[in-house]
Design an enzyme around this catalytic site. Sequence first.
Site, PDB file in Angstrom:
ATOM      1  NE  ARG A  46      -1.707   0.858   9.953  1.00 41.09           N
ATOM      2  CZ  ARG A  46      -2.801   1.031  10.684  1.00 41.09           C
ATOM      3  NH1 ARG A  46      -2.736   1.695  11.818  1.00 41.09           N
ATOM      4  NH2 ARG A  46      -3.966   0.559  10.281  1.00 41.09           N
ATOM      5  NE  ARG A  81      -5.201   3.756  -1.247  1.00 36.67           N
ATOM      6  CZ  ARG A  81      -4.712   3.219  -0.112  1.00 36.67           C
ATOM      7  NH1 ARG A  81      -4.800   3.872   1.023  1.00 36.67           N
ATOM      8  NH2 ARG A  81      -4.131   2.058  -0.127  1.00 36.67           N
ATOM      9  CB  SER A  89      -0.872  -0.016   1.258  1.00 35.23           C
ATOM     10  OG  SER A  89      -1.947   0.882   1.139  1.00 35.23           O
ATOM     11  N   PRO A  90       0.445   2.292  -0.686  1.00 33.57           N
ATOM     12  CG  PRO A  90      -0.888   3.841  -1.799  1.00 33.57           C
ATOM     13  CD  PRO A  90      -0.775   2.398  -1.487  1.00 33.57           C
ATOM     14  CE1 TYR A 121      -3.286  14.763   1.619  1.00 28.77           C
ATOM     15  CE2 TYR A 121      -3.783  12.435   1.313  1.00 28.77           C
ATOM     16  CZ  TYR A 121      -3.119  13.444   1.989  1.00 28.77           C
ATOM     17  OH  TYR A 121      -2.298  13.140   3.048  1.00 28.77           O
ATOM     18  CD  GLN A 151      -1.594   6.909  -3.631  1.00 25.86           C
ATOM     19  OE1 GLN A 151      -0.826   7.397  -2.793  1.00 25.86           O
ATOM     20  NE2 GLN A 151      -2.703   6.274  -3.299  1.00 25.86           N
TER      21      GLN A 151
HETATM   22  C1  LIG Z   1       3.153   5.972   7.237  1.00 31.82           C
HETATM   23  C2  LIG Z   1       1.921   5.926   6.380  1.00 31.82           C
HETATM   24  C3  LIG Z   1       1.876   6.687   5.220  1.00 31.82           C
HETATM   25  C4  LIG Z   1       0.753   6.617   4.372  1.00 31.82           C
HETATM   26  N1  LIG Z   1       0.789   7.260   3.161  1.00 31.82           N
HETATM   27  C5  LIG Z   1      -0.191   7.017   2.247  1.00 31.82           C
HETATM   28  C6  LIG Z   1      -0.064   7.461   0.901  1.00 31.82           C
HETATM   29  O1  LIG Z   1       0.948   8.020   0.494  1.00 31.82           O
HETATM   30  N2  LIG Z   1      -1.098   7.215   0.066  1.00 31.82           N
HETATM   31  C7  LIG Z   1      -2.216   6.528   0.457  1.00 31.82           C
HETATM   32  O2  LIG Z   1      -3.118   6.322  -0.347  1.00 31.82           O
HETATM   33  N3  LIG Z   1      -2.332   6.064   1.718  1.00 31.82           N
HETATM   34  C8  LIG Z   1      -1.340   6.264   2.599  1.00 31.82           C
HETATM   35  N4  LIG Z   1      -1.424   5.708   3.857  1.00 31.82           N
HETATM   36  C9  LIG Z   1      -2.562   4.846   4.181  1.00 31.82           C
HETATM   37  C10 LIG Z   1      -2.235   3.379   3.922  1.00 31.82           C
HETATM   38  O3  LIG Z   1      -1.897   3.147   2.570  1.00 31.82           O
HETATM   39  C11 LIG Z   1      -3.380   2.452   4.343  1.00 31.82           C
HETATM   40  O4  LIG Z   1      -4.526   2.780   3.597  1.00 31.82           O
HETATM   41  C12 LIG Z   1      -3.698   2.553   5.836  1.00 31.82           C
HETATM   42  O5  LIG Z   1      -2.497   2.566   6.600  1.00 31.82           O
HETATM   43  C13 LIG Z   1      -4.554   1.385   6.303  1.00 31.82           C
HETATM   44  O6  LIG Z   1      -3.939   0.156   5.991  1.00 31.82           O
HETATM   45  P1  LIG Z   1      -3.116  -0.725   7.073  1.00 31.82           P
HETATM   46  O7  LIG Z   1      -4.078  -1.028   8.202  1.00 31.82           O
HETATM   47  O8  LIG Z   1      -2.684  -1.954   6.294  1.00 31.82           O
HETATM   48  O9  LIG Z   1      -1.971   0.082   7.563  1.00 31.82           O
HETATM   49  C14 LIG Z   1      -0.339   5.802   4.728  1.00 31.82           C
HETATM   50  C15 LIG Z   1      -0.300   5.088   5.931  1.00 31.82           C
HETATM   51  C16 LIG Z   1       0.816   5.123   6.737  1.00 31.82           C
HETATM   52  C17 LIG Z   1       0.857   4.275   7.988  1.00 31.82           C
END
Ligand SMILES: Cc1cc2nc3c(=O)[nH]c(=O)nc-3n(C[C@H](O)[C@H](O)[C@H](O)COP(=O)(O)O)c2cc1C
Length: 353
Positions: free
Chosen positions: A323, A227, A22-23, A179, A99
């Site tokens: 994460r 997304r 994931s980004p 955003y 992205q």
């Molecule tokens: C450090 C960090 C940076 C993130 N940056 C982005 C991002 O650049 N683009 C995006 O779409 N989501 C971003 N997210 C959201 C994650 O891609 C994801 O949707 C969110 O953490 C939930 O998923 P998880 O429970 O697997 O962490 C970010 C999350 C974290 C923790």
Amino acid sequence: MKNLFSPLQLRGITLKNRIALSPMQQYSASNGIPNNWHLVHLSSRAVGGAGLIITECTAVSPEGMNTLYDTGLWNNEQVEAWKPIVNFVHEQGAKIAVQLWHSGGKGSHKHPNEGMKPLPLSEGGWQVKSASATEMGGVIPQELSREEIQKVISDFVSSAKRAVEAGFDSIELHAGHGYLFHQFYSAVINKRDDEYGGDFKNRIRLLIEIVQQIRKVIPESMPLLARISAVDYLEQKEAWQLSDSIKLSKILKENGVDLITASGGGFAHVDKSKVFPNYQLPFATAIKEEAQVLTGAVGMITTPNQANEIVLADKADLVVIAREHLRDPYFAIHSAQQLGIENEVPWQYKRGF
Ligand SMILES: Cc1cc2nc3c(=O)[nH]c(=O)nc-3n(C[C@H](O)[C@H](O)[C@H](O)COP(=O)(O)O)c2cc1C
């Protein structure tokens, strides 16, 4: 029967499995140029077996950034810096999507290590602009003029061309998390009275116009992903709802978007009680079923069984892991081992697995 390690066809490319990185913003670039940190961060997850690597949100213009430490794709120096990252990921048998994004009214913030507060003009910040002058995180952005909207569109198109030049396999539009695209499609923020505001069709216009323009400049075989925030997680009656996301997803699909990842929120802190394993999976499933489009599931997916169940039950097509990938870059390899599914390990590491 499909499982987590079944290939996934997206237009002209085939992912070797259903696991995506994931980004995640790394706040580690300067002048929008990715560096060794990005190379190692993204490549480690490719070495770790993920079928699709998605870069952090990458700005289409300097004013599209959230902080001065984000990556970008608005000039040739950035294109050249992305190339070795793209090549290394390819050498691992993974595909890579960039992205693309504009933060709109959420721009001009300090580094997270400095508390992520608004960055004032006097310290190198910039005037942020959005769909409307609606307060966001304590800041009131300026409303974008129609000419400025045209520039946003052309910036996305130029970045898409640069993404092709850099060798990316795919582009994901970041249209969620509060955003710029989300600021337009959610009536909570968008109060415009021109053709980019008002009813549903007008509020999604910016996103759809950009999708249409991008499809004209990228190869037919290149998948385009998006997304979205499936819901605003807000109580106001004008808040964006799942039914809106289903309508939007149908239109995105008709205009050439191949897969939609269903995330949520972005304008306010999401109450902890709403966040639990698979909390956003029902959005991905509803969009998949009702809009008949491939979907990605994201949000608190942390174990191999949990990820595999999503694919086995056909609740989503791609499992997007953030994460857990920070804790375990080898999530995909470990998943195959735990699930007893045959999977390639880089030959250099075979003696360890
Ligand atoms: C450090 C960090 C940076 C993130 N940056 C982005 C991002 O650049 N683009 C995006 O779409 N989501 C971003 N997210 C959201 C994650 O891609 C994801 O949707 C969110 O953490 C939930 O998923 P998880 O429970 O697997 O962490 C970010 C999350 C974290 C923790």
